[in-house]
Design a protein around this motif. Structure first.
Motif, PDB file in Angstrom:
ATOM      1  N   LEU A   1       0.644  -1.033   0.229  1.00  0.00           N
ATOM      2  CA  LEU A   1       0.290   0.363  -0.162  1.00  0.00           C
ATOM      3  C   LEU A   1       1.192   1.651   0.231  1.00  0.00           C
ATOM      4  O   LEU A   1       1.631   1.173   1.146  1.00  0.00           O
ATOM      5  CB  LEU A   1      -0.464   0.105   1.021  1.00  0.00           C
ATOM      6  CG  LEU A   1      -1.512   1.102   1.706  1.00  0.00           C
ATOM      7  CD1 LEU A   1      -2.975   0.355   1.141  1.00  0.00           C
ATOM      8  CD2 LEU A   1      -1.813   1.969   2.638  1.00  0.00           C
TER       9      LEU A   1
ATOM     10  N   LEU B   1      -1.494   1.166   6.532  1.00  0.00           N
ATOM     11  CA  LEU B   1      -1.985   0.377   6.067  1.00  0.00           C
ATOM     12  C   LEU B   1      -2.457  -0.519   7.426  1.00  0.00           C
ATOM     13  O   LEU B   1      -1.613  -0.815   8.498  1.00  0.00           O
ATOM     14  CB  LEU B   1      -1.328  -0.742   5.463  1.00  0.00           C
ATOM     15  CG  LEU B   1      -2.106  -3.019   5.157  1.00  0.00           C
ATOM     16  CD1 LEU B   1      -2.753  -2.098   3.727  1.00  0.00           C
ATOM     17  CD2 LEU B   1      -1.482  -3.323   4.256  1.00  0.00           C
TER      18      LEU B   1
ATOM     19  N   PHE C   1      -7.511   1.765   5.683  1.00  0.00           N
ATOM     20  CA  PHE C   1      -5.992   1.894   5.528  1.00  0.00           C
ATOM     21  C   PHE C   1      -6.172   3.238   6.191  1.00  0.00           C
ATOM     22  O   PHE C   1      -7.900   3.783   6.506  1.00  0.00           O
ATOM     23  CB  PHE C   1      -5.802   2.264   4.196  1.00  0.00           C
ATOM     24  CG  PHE C   1      -6.345   3.040   3.527  1.00  0.00           C
ATOM     25  CD1 PHE C   1      -6.464   3.693   3.085  1.00  0.00           C
ATOM     26  CD2 PHE C   1      -6.601   1.469   2.489  1.00  0.00           C
ATOM     27  CE1 PHE C   1      -8.057   4.315   1.892  1.00  0.00           C
ATOM     28  CE2 PHE C   1      -7.851   1.829   1.727  1.00  0.00           C
ATOM     29  CZ  PHE C   1      -8.184   2.944   1.498  1.00  0.00           C
TER      30      PHE C   1
END
Length: 181
Positions: free
Chosen positions: A86, A107, A121
């Motif tokens: 991410l 995340l 997130f």
């Protein structure tokens, strides 16, 4: 009788995905597409999002100044070989996004099953990062995209083609009470 059972199973399976439960009870949710669901909550300083996308590949989500791809503040996340990626990016053109030098999205959790990807997130409402767009009360231009194939790496992204869109959403309503992180 067999047709009725099979038909009922298909309908129930489709409804199940459409109503797939998020990882917690969120006060806000919005369908961004028929296979892309967004959940969120916020407090005075942070906002938490959870995306449910009925696809494997990357999930893109972001905030745009005008509802177009750029300028935008986006995350791109995916699960590949049990590893989760991410990253925080920004957009300046109709071109692959640029990874931010300051990674301001965090995340919280992720999972991938036989047909879907879930990412949870969060980030500060205002990161004070010139590559990020502050999130304020009122209408926010949300942009989204996804692919059906994982990228080779966070710097070698795959084009999403028509799997994209934008929607104006009140992520934070004026005068509402914050509801957690």
């Amino acid at each position: 009788m067999i047709r009725l059972v099979v038909g009922s199973f298909l309908v129930i399976s489709h409804i199940y995905y459409a109503e797939l439960a998020p990882t917690e009870n969120y006060p806000y949710s919005e369908a961004l597409a028929s296979n892309y669901m967004l959940y969120w909550k916020y407090n005075d300083t942070h906002i938490t999002f959870e995306t449910h996308v009925q696809a494997h590949g990357f999930t893109g989500f972001g905030i745009s100044v005008n509802g177009s791809m750029f300028p935008g503040d986006v995350i791109i996340g995916y699960v590949s070989h049990h590893n989760v990626h991410l990253n925080d990016y920004h957009t300046t053109a109709h071109a692959p996004p640029t990874m931010d030098s300051s990674q301001d999205w965090t995340l919280i959790s992720s999972k991938e099953n036989h047909d879907s990807t879930v990412l949870k997130f969060s980030r500060a409402l205002n990161t004070h990062d010139s590559d990020d767009i502050p999130i304020h009360a009122g209408v926010t231009h949300v942009i989204w995209a996804y692919t059906t194939t994982d990228p080779k790496s966070p710097t070698e992204l795959i084009y999403h083609a028509a799997n994209r869109g934008s929607k104006d959403i009140k992520l934070i309503a004026k005068g509402t009470v914050p509801v957690g992180k």
